[in-house]
Design a protein around this motif. Sequence first.
Motif, PDB file in Angstrom:
ATOM      1  N   GLN A   1       1.002  -1.102   0.192  1.00  0.00           N
ATOM      2  CA  GLN A   1       0.006  -0.121   0.054  1.00  0.00           C
ATOM      3  C   GLN A   1       1.072   0.983   0.011  1.00  0.00           C
ATOM      4  O   GLN A   1       0.321   2.181  -0.817  1.00  0.00           O
ATOM      5  N   ALA A   2       2.121   1.219   0.667  1.00  0.00           N
ATOM      6  CA  ALA A   2       3.047   2.468   0.972  1.00  0.00           C
ATOM      7  C   ALA A   2       3.693   2.627  -0.401  1.00  0.00           C
ATOM      8  O   ALA A   2       3.686   3.610  -0.779  1.00  0.00           O
ATOM      9  N   MET A   3       4.014   1.830  -0.872  1.00  0.00           N
ATOM     10  CA  MET A   3       4.644   1.838  -2.184  1.00  0.00           C
ATOM     11  C   MET A   3       3.895   2.169  -3.415  1.00  0.00           C
ATOM     12  O   MET A   3       4.277   3.071  -4.130  1.00  0.00           O
ATOM     13  N   GLY A   4       2.675   1.733  -3.317  1.00  0.00           N
ATOM     14  CA  GLY A   4       1.692   1.911  -4.387  1.00  0.00           C
ATOM     15  C   GLY A   4       1.262   3.696  -4.151  1.00  0.00           C
ATOM     16  O   GLY A   4       1.205   4.154  -5.409  1.00  0.00           O
ATOM     17  N   GLU A   5       1.298   4.094  -3.221  1.00  0.00           N
ATOM     18  CA  GLU A   5       0.843   5.409  -3.200  1.00  0.00           C
ATOM     19  C   GLU A   5       1.814   6.364  -3.630  1.00  0.00           C
ATOM     20  O   GLU A   5       1.559   7.209  -4.423  1.00  0.00           O
ATOM     21  N   HIS A   6       3.116   5.990  -3.423  1.00  0.00           N
ATOM     22  CA  HIS A   6       4.112   6.903  -4.009  1.00  0.00           C
ATOM     23  C   HIS A   6       4.639   6.810  -5.594  1.00  0.00           C
ATOM     24  O   HIS A   6       4.866   7.547  -6.249  1.00  0.00           O
ATOM     25  N   ALA A   7       4.275   5.635  -5.875  1.00  0.00           N
ATOM     26  CA  ALA A   7       4.453   5.291  -7.295  1.00  0.00           C
ATOM     27  C   ALA A   7       3.352   5.952  -8.123  1.00  0.00           C
ATOM     28  O   ALA A   7       3.589   6.623  -9.179  1.00  0.00           O
ATOM     29  N   GLU A   8       2.044   6.141  -7.651  1.00  0.00           N
ATOM     30  CA  GLU A   8       1.029   6.966  -8.237  1.00  0.00           C
ATOM     31  C   GLU A   8       1.212   8.251  -8.440  1.00  0.00           C
ATOM     32  O   GLU A   8       0.719   8.878  -9.137  1.00  0.00           O
ATOM     33  N   ARG A   9       2.164   8.793  -7.416  1.00  0.00           N
ATOM     34  CA  ARG A   9       2.257  10.241  -7.319  1.00  0.00           C
ATOM     35  C   ARG A   9       3.240  10.595  -8.647  1.00  0.00           C
ATOM     36  O   ARG A   9       3.211  11.265  -9.251  1.00  0.00           O
ATOM     37  N   ILE A  10       4.283   9.517  -8.783  1.00  0.00           N
ATOM     38  CA  ILE A  10       5.165   9.663  -9.829  1.00  0.00           C
ATOM     39  C   ILE A  10       4.193   9.652 -11.313  1.00  0.00           C
ATOM     40  O   ILE A  10       4.739  10.564 -12.045  1.00  0.00           O
ATOM     41  N   LEU A  11       3.300   8.826 -11.202  1.00  0.00           N
ATOM     42  CA  LEU A  11       2.639   8.511 -12.531  1.00  0.00           C
ATOM     43  C   LEU A  11       2.021  10.017 -12.929  1.00  0.00           C
ATOM     44  O   LEU A  11       1.656  10.408 -14.055  1.00  0.00           O
ATOM     45  N   ARG A  12       1.430  10.499 -11.892  1.00  0.00           N
ATOM     46  CA  ARG A  12       0.736  11.618 -12.016  1.00  0.00           C
ATOM     47  C   ARG A  12       1.522  12.761 -12.493  1.00  0.00           C
ATOM     48  O   ARG A  12       1.066  13.547 -13.539  1.00  0.00           O
ATOM     49  N   LEU A  13       2.750  12.881 -12.049  1.00  0.00           N
ATOM     50  CA  LEU A  13       3.556  13.889 -12.549  1.00  0.00           C
ATOM     51  C   LEU A  13       3.936  13.662 -14.172  1.00  0.00           C
ATOM     52  O   LEU A  13       4.272  14.573 -14.826  1.00  0.00           O
ATOM     53  N   PHE A  14       3.957  12.273 -14.569  1.00  0.00           N
ATOM     54  CA  PHE A  14       4.018  11.979 -15.947  1.00  0.00           C
ATOM     55  C   PHE A  14       2.592  12.053 -16.603  1.00  0.00           C
ATOM     56  O   PHE A  14       2.677  11.210 -17.813  1.00  0.00           O
ATOM     57  N   GLY A  15       1.701  12.582 -16.120  1.00  0.00           N
ATOM     58  CA  GLY A  15       0.715  12.826 -16.897  1.00  0.00           C
ATOM     59  C   GLY A  15      -0.571  11.973 -16.776  1.00  0.00           C
ATOM     60  O   GLY A  15      -1.868  12.056 -17.603  1.00  0.00           O
ATOM     61  N   HIS A  16      -0.381  10.993 -16.070  1.00  0.00           N
ATOM     62  CA  HIS A  16      -1.556  10.004 -15.710  1.00  0.00           C
ATOM     63  C   HIS A  16      -2.371  10.586 -14.628  1.00  0.00           C
ATOM     64  O   HIS A  16      -2.158  10.477 -13.459  1.00  0.00           O
ATOM     65  N   SER A  17      -3.577  11.292 -15.024  1.00  0.00           N
ATOM     66  CA  SER A  17      -4.235  12.086 -13.904  1.00  0.00           C
ATOM     67  C   SER A  17      -4.799  11.251 -12.907  1.00  0.00           C
ATOM     68  O   SER A  17      -5.002  11.896 -11.765  1.00  0.00           O
ATOM     69  N   ASP A  18      -5.538   9.972 -13.346  1.00  0.00           N
ATOM     70  CA  ASP A  18      -6.124   9.272 -12.170  1.00  0.00           C
ATOM     71  C   ASP A  18      -5.678   7.718 -12.571  1.00  0.00           C
ATOM     72  O   ASP A  18      -6.150   6.966 -13.017  1.00  0.00           O
ATOM     73  N   PRO A  19      -4.423   7.554 -12.169  1.00  0.00           N
ATOM     74  CA  PRO A  19      -3.760   6.143 -12.436  1.00  0.00           C
ATOM     75  C   PRO A  19      -4.408   5.060 -11.542  1.00  0.00           C
ATOM     76  O   PRO A  19      -5.106   5.194 -10.474  1.00  0.00           O
ATOM     77  N   ALA A  20      -4.493   4.042 -12.092  1.00  0.00           N
ATOM     78  CA  ALA A  20      -5.065   2.584 -11.448  1.00  0.00           C
ATOM     79  C   ALA A  20      -4.154   2.528 -10.303  1.00  0.00           C
ATOM     80  O   ALA A  20      -2.805   2.904 -10.394  1.00  0.00           O
ATOM     81  N   ARG A  21      -4.386   1.704  -9.427  1.00  0.00           N
ATOM     82  CA  ARG A  21      -3.655   1.498  -8.335  1.00  0.00           C
ATOM     83  C   ARG A  21      -2.384   0.476  -8.497  1.00  0.00           C
ATOM     84  O   ARG A  21      -2.452  -0.146  -9.525  1.00  0.00           O
ATOM     85  N   VAL A  22      -1.298   1.079  -8.371  1.00  0.00           N
ATOM     86  CA  VAL A  22      -0.120   0.411  -8.493  1.00  0.00           C
ATOM     87  C   VAL A  22       0.373  -0.511  -7.290  1.00  0.00           C
ATOM     88  O   VAL A  22       0.175  -0.149  -6.201  1.00  0.00           O
ATOM     89  N   VAL A  23       0.701  -1.865  -7.721  1.00  0.00           N
ATOM     90  CA  VAL A  23       0.997  -2.874  -6.805  1.00  0.00           C
ATOM     91  C   VAL A  23       2.367  -3.557  -7.218  1.00  0.00           C
ATOM     92  O   VAL A  23       2.765  -3.176  -8.347  1.00  0.00           O
ATOM     93  N   SER A  24       2.847  -4.305  -6.239  1.00  0.00           N
ATOM     94  CA  SER A  24       4.344  -4.945  -6.591  1.00  0.00           C
ATOM     95  C   SER A  24       3.928  -6.301  -7.065  1.00  0.00           C
ATOM     96  O   SER A  24       2.732  -6.713  -6.856  1.00  0.00           O
ATOM     97  N   PHE A  25       4.581  -6.825  -8.080  1.00  0.00           N
ATOM     98  CA  PHE A  25       4.607  -7.994  -8.668  1.00  0.00           C
ATOM     99  C   PHE A  25       5.685  -8.980  -8.233  1.00  0.00           C
ATOM    100  O   PHE A  25       6.883  -8.437  -8.199  1.00  0.00           O
ATOM    101  N   CYS A  26       5.337 -10.189  -8.140  1.00  0.00           N
ATOM    102  CA  CYS A  26       6.430 -11.303  -7.677  1.00  0.00           C
ATOM    103  C   CYS A  26       6.392 -12.394  -8.723  1.00  0.00           C
ATOM    104  O   CYS A  26       5.217 -12.927  -8.894  1.00  0.00           O
ATOM    105  N   GLY A  27       7.357 -12.947  -9.116  1.00  0.00           N
ATOM    106  CA  GLY A  27       7.626 -14.143  -9.853  1.00  0.00           C
ATOM    107  C   GLY A  27       8.776 -14.885  -9.181  1.00  0.00           C
ATOM    108  O   GLY A  27      10.031 -14.863  -9.658  1.00  0.00           O
ATOM    109  N   PRO A  28       8.476 -15.812  -8.291  1.00  0.00           N
ATOM    110  CA  PRO A  28       9.601 -16.655  -7.516  1.00  0.00           C
ATOM    111  C   PRO A  28       9.842 -17.778  -8.194  1.00  0.00           C
ATOM    112  O   PRO A  28       9.153 -18.476  -8.558  1.00  0.00           O
ATOM    113  N   GLU A  29      11.257 -18.056  -8.217  1.00  0.00           N
ATOM    114  CA  GLU A  29      11.644 -19.404  -8.732  1.00  0.00           C
ATOM    115  C   GLU A  29      11.810 -20.311  -7.650  1.00  0.00           C
ATOM    116  O   GLU A  29      12.759 -20.103  -6.818  1.00  0.00           O
ATOM    117  N   GLN A  30      11.612 -21.532  -7.672  1.00  0.00           N
ATOM    118  CA  GLN A  30      11.762 -22.299  -6.388  1.00  0.00           C
ATOM    119  C   GLN A  30      12.638 -23.339  -6.959  1.00  0.00           C
ATOM    120  O   GLN A  30      12.279 -24.357  -7.900  1.00  0.00           O
TER     121      GLN A  30
END
Length: 725
Positions: free
Chosen positions: A195-224
Motif C-alpha cells: 500500500q505504501a509503495m503504491g501510493e508514492h508510485a502513483e504520485r510519480i505517474l501523476r507527474l508524468f501525466g496520468h491524471s487518475d492512475p489505477a492502483r499500483v501494486v508490486s508483482f512477484c515471480g518466485p523461482e523455486q
Amino acid sequence: MSGNSARRQAIRDVEAYIPPAPSFTATETPGQIFGENVFNKVVMQKRLPKSVYKSVMATIENGARLDPLVADAVASAMKDWALEKGATHYAHVFYPLTGLTAEKHDSFLEPVGDGTALAEFAGKTLVQGEPDASSFPNGGLRNTFEARGYTGWDVTSPAYVLENPNGNTLCIPTVFVSMTGEALDHKTPLLRSQQAMGEHAERILRLFGHSDPARVVSFCGPEQEYFLVDRHFFLARPDLLNSGRTLFGAKPPKGQEFDDHYFGAIPERVLGFMMDTERELFKLGIPAKTRHNEVAPGQFEIAPMFERGNIAADHQQLLMTTFKSVAKKHGMACLFHEKPFQGVNGSGKHVNFSLGNNELGSLLVPGDNPHDNAQFLVFCAAVIRAVHKYAGLLRASVASATNDHRLGANEAPPAIISIFLGDQLADVFEQIAQGPATSSKDKGSMVIGVDTLPVLPTDPGDRNRTSPFAFTGNRFEFRAPGSMQTVAGPMVTINTIMAESLDYAATELEAAVASGADFDMAVQSLLTRIITDHGVVVFNGDGYSDAWPIEAEKRGLANLRTTLDALPELITESALDLFDKYKVFNHREMHSRYEIGLEQYALTIGVEARLTLEMGATVILPAAVRHQTELAINIGALTAVGVEPDHAALSEVSAPITKLRSALAVLRDALAGESEETALGEAEHARDALLPAMSAVRAAADALEEIVADDLWPLPTYQEMLFIL
C-alpha cells in the motif's frame, strides 16, 4: 532402516517404478481445470449479488476499504460453493513468523435444538478468527499468559478448497495480529508495504501525466529450487528428517562437475511427480510455468508466472506444501533446505520484482529506446537508490542459519548487495551522470552459420548470475533469498525501500514543478543526482571473483557475511524510522523481528548440534568401531597362521576414530554450555562454539566414511541419495 536396507529398497523401487496415469486426460486440459478449486472473480460474479460483487472488486482492484455489510453475503456464497466442492470444514490460513503455514479447522456444522445440525458460515466467522497469539514466535510482543490474537480475512487473496482423500477444506487466507493490532505474521506487513509503495508510485505517474492512475501494486515471480531424494534414504537419515540437511556425508566420486544435469532430460519418476504437482497447482490457480533439472544431481526448479506480490507469497507457501505431499505419494521426499548436501549446489528462491498496474503493465519495461523513456528511468533510478541506501536491510531480509550455508557459494550471489544493470542500461546511466542521455545500445542479431536456422535476435546486454539484484529485461531479480523462506519477507523490504525512494523522487519533482522549473530538466537533474550519489552500487562484473570484496569495500558497500552480521540492520535508527514512517512496522514490531531472527538462528543450530552429537555417538562411531574390530580380528587371525597382516589399515581407521571421539567430547561440552541469558548471547554461542565443534565432528566422520567397509556404513551416501531417483 539401516543405510544398506534403505539402499536396496530404493533400488527396487526405481527398478519397479510404474509411470502414473496421465495427469490430464484427453477431455481434461490444464486450461479447463485451472482455478477450479478457487473462489475467484468468475465464481464470485456468478454467485454474489451485483452490488456485493462490485464492493468486493473495489477492495481487490482499487484498495477500497472493505464494506463489513457484504461479509454475510460473501460467507453464504462461499459456504455453498465449498459444500458443493465436498468441503466439510473451513480454516483461516495464516503465515506466522515460523516461516510455515498455520491453520485451524472448524466444521461447517452447527447443532440445532432438535438433535440435527445445519451447515452455517456467518460473515463474522469469515472476517475474524481467534488463534492463540502466544504460541507462535512473537519476539516479546505477547507474553505467555497473554494468549489472544486475531486472524482477519484478506479479501485480496482468494479463498480455495484444499482436497484430501478423506474430505475437503475451505481455506481462507488471513492476516494474523495480536490483540494490540501488531503484526505476528508475514502477510500483514506485506499488505502494508504494498500500500505504501503504491501510493508514492502513483504520485510519480501523476507527474508524468496520468491524471487518475489505477492502483499500483508490486508483482512477484518466485523461482523455486528444490531437491528430491528417495523416501527410503530420507527416513534412514535422521539429519535430513529433523534438520532438512545432511550433517554428514563424504563427497561422491561424481558430483556436478560435468555440468550434465542442468536442463538435462528429466527422469521419468521425477517427471511423473512434476506433472502431478502441476495438476494440483493448476486446480488452486497457481500459474506454474517452467520446470527443469537444476545444476546439481537430484536438484530441480519450478518457476510460476508473475502475480501480485501478496498472492504470489500465498501461492509459494501453498506450492511448498503441495510439493511435499505429492513427493510422498511418489515415494520421494522434497527438500527445500538451502544446502541439504555439502559441496553440492544449494537452492535459492529468486524473487523477480516489478511494479505496475492494470493500465500500464510493468513500470520497469525500458522499451526500445530507454534513454528516451523518462518515466522508466525514474522508476529504475528509484530502485538503484533504494538498493544502495538500504542494502543492509535487503541482506537482513534473507538472513538465516540455513541461507548462510549458501550465500557466497558458487550457486548464490555474494553477501555484498549490488545491482547489475546490463550493458544497455549501464551505458544510459553513465550518459546521465555526464548530462542528458542521447542514445541506447540496440538489440543485435546472431548469425549461427547454418542455412536452415533463422537469424536470432540478441538482447543489448548479457545476464549476470552472480549479482544479488539484477535487471533482467523488465524486472529486477533478487537472487539472495533462500529456497526455504517465504518470499513475503524480501518483498516487504523491497516494497518499503521503494516507497521511500519513490517518495523522495516524487517530492523532488513536485517541488521543481511548483517552483516553475521545466519538468524535463527536473527529471534530468533528479536522475543525475541519483546516479551520482548511488551509482557505486552498480556492478556488472563477476561477483564471485576475489577482487570484488576488495573493490566493494573501496566503494563503501557492506559485506555482511553471516546472519549475525546482518540482523542488527533491522534495529538501526534509520531502519526503525523508515518502517515506522511508512506504517509497515512500528518500533516494537521491528525489535520483535530482530529477536525472532536471533532465536531462530540459535534454535536451528542447536537442533543440528544435538543431532550431530547423537548421530556421531550412536550411529557413526559404532559403525567405525565395528570396522576397527573386524580389522583387529583379521590381524590376529593372520598373525596366528604366520601371515604378515596389514597393520596400516588398522592405523588408518583408528586415527579418525580417535579424532571423532575427541570432537564429540568438544561438541558435548559446547552444548552443555549453550545456556545464555539473552537471545544474542545464545546466537553468538551457536556461531562461535557449536558450528566449529560440529564441523570437527563432521570432518572426522566423513574421513571414516571413505575407509569403513561399505556393508558396515549405516547411512545412505551422497552417491546414492543424489543419483538413485
